[in-house]
Design a protein around this motif. Structure first.
Motif, short mmCIF file in Angstrom:
data_model
loop_
_atom_site.label_atom_id
_atom_site.label_comp_id
_atom_site.label_asym_id
_atom_site.label_seq_id
_atom_site.Cartn_x
_atom_site.Cartn_y
_atom_site.Cartn_z
N MET A 1 3.69 5.67 -3.14
CA MET A 1 4.95 6.31 -3.53
C MET A 1 5.08 6.43 -5.05
O MET A 1 5.65 7.39 -5.55
CB MET A 1 6.14 5.54 -2.95
N VAL A 2 4.55 5.46 -5.79
CA VAL A 2 4.69 5.47 -7.25
C VAL A 2 3.44 5.97 -7.97
O VAL A 2 3.40 6.00 -9.20
CB VAL A 2 5.07 4.07 -7.80
N GLU A 3 2.44 6.39 -7.20
CA GLU A 3 1.15 6.78 -7.78
C GLU A 3 1.26 7.83 -8.88
O GLU A 3 0.58 7.73 -9.90
CB GLU A 3 0.24 7.30 -6.67
N ALA A 4 2.13 8.81 -8.72
CA ALA A 4 2.25 9.89 -9.71
C ALA A 4 3.18 9.53 -10.86
O ALA A 4 3.29 10.28 -11.82
CB ALA A 4 2.73 11.17 -9.03
N MET A 5 3.85 8.39 -10.75
CA MET A 5 4.79 7.98 -11.80
C MET A 5 4.07 7.13 -12.85
O MET A 5 3.16 6.36 -12.51
CB MET A 5 5.92 7.14 -11.19
N PRO A 6 4.48 7.24 -14.11
CA PRO A 6 3.90 6.34 -15.11
C PRO A 6 4.38 4.91 -14.86
O PRO A 6 5.50 4.71 -14.37
CB PRO A 6 4.44 6.87 -16.44
N THR B 1 0.83 -1.20 0.00
CA THR B 1 0.00 0.00 0.00
C THR B 1 0.87 1.26 0.00
O THR B 1 0.61 2.20 -0.76
CB THR B 1 -0.94 0.00 1.23
N VAL B 2 1.90 1.25 0.82
CA VAL B 2 2.80 2.40 0.88
C VAL B 2 3.56 2.55 -0.43
O VAL B 2 3.69 3.65 -0.98
CB VAL B 2 3.77 2.28 2.08
#
Length: 130
Positions: free
Chosen positions: A51-56, A46-47
């Motif tokens: 952390m990568v949510e905004a990355m493609p 989940t963490v």
């Protein structure tokens, strides 16, 4: 950069122990039951996802993948995308799923049909790769 920790499995496979190594800045060990380890893996996932949510999403082509060869799985409708959900029990991560939009579901179905024809050409396929 090294993780500076090591995880080991007990001889009876009932617990896992996380040991902090020299240079980690932390001393000691933590023992986990299967349930606790599963909760930790879920929390870390989940963490990591946040952390990568905004990355493609990175490319998948050419990346080594360890296949899951023995599991329970299901395909079911997925309401949000109006597509399909492929869910399965991953031995390392627990239950995971991939939601496919309708067009992606069609592409997967076509690819699986082609793969079956390549692997089992006597069932009417051409045996030619896609």
């Amino acid at each position: 950069m090294s993780a500076r920790m090591q995880v080991s499995l007990s001889d009876d496979r009932g617990t896992a122990t996380l040991a902090f190594l020299d240079g980690s800045g932390v001393e000691g060990t933590i023992a986990f039951t299967l349930e606790q380890l599963s909760e930790l893996i879920t929390s870390l996932g989940t963490v990591r996802s946040a952390m990568v949510e905004a990355m493609p999403p990175p490319p998948i082509e050419g990346v080594p993948v360890v296949p899951v060869l023995r599991t329970n799985w299901a395909v079911q409708p997925e309401a949000l995308s109006e597509g399909s959900l492929i869910a399965f029990q991953h031995p390392a991560y627990g239950p995971v799923g991939l939601a496919l939009a309708p067009e992606d579901s069609r592409r997967v179905a076509q690819a699986l049909t082609r793969h079956q024809a390549m692997m089992h050409p006597s069932t009417g396929g051409t045996g030619l790769p896609s």
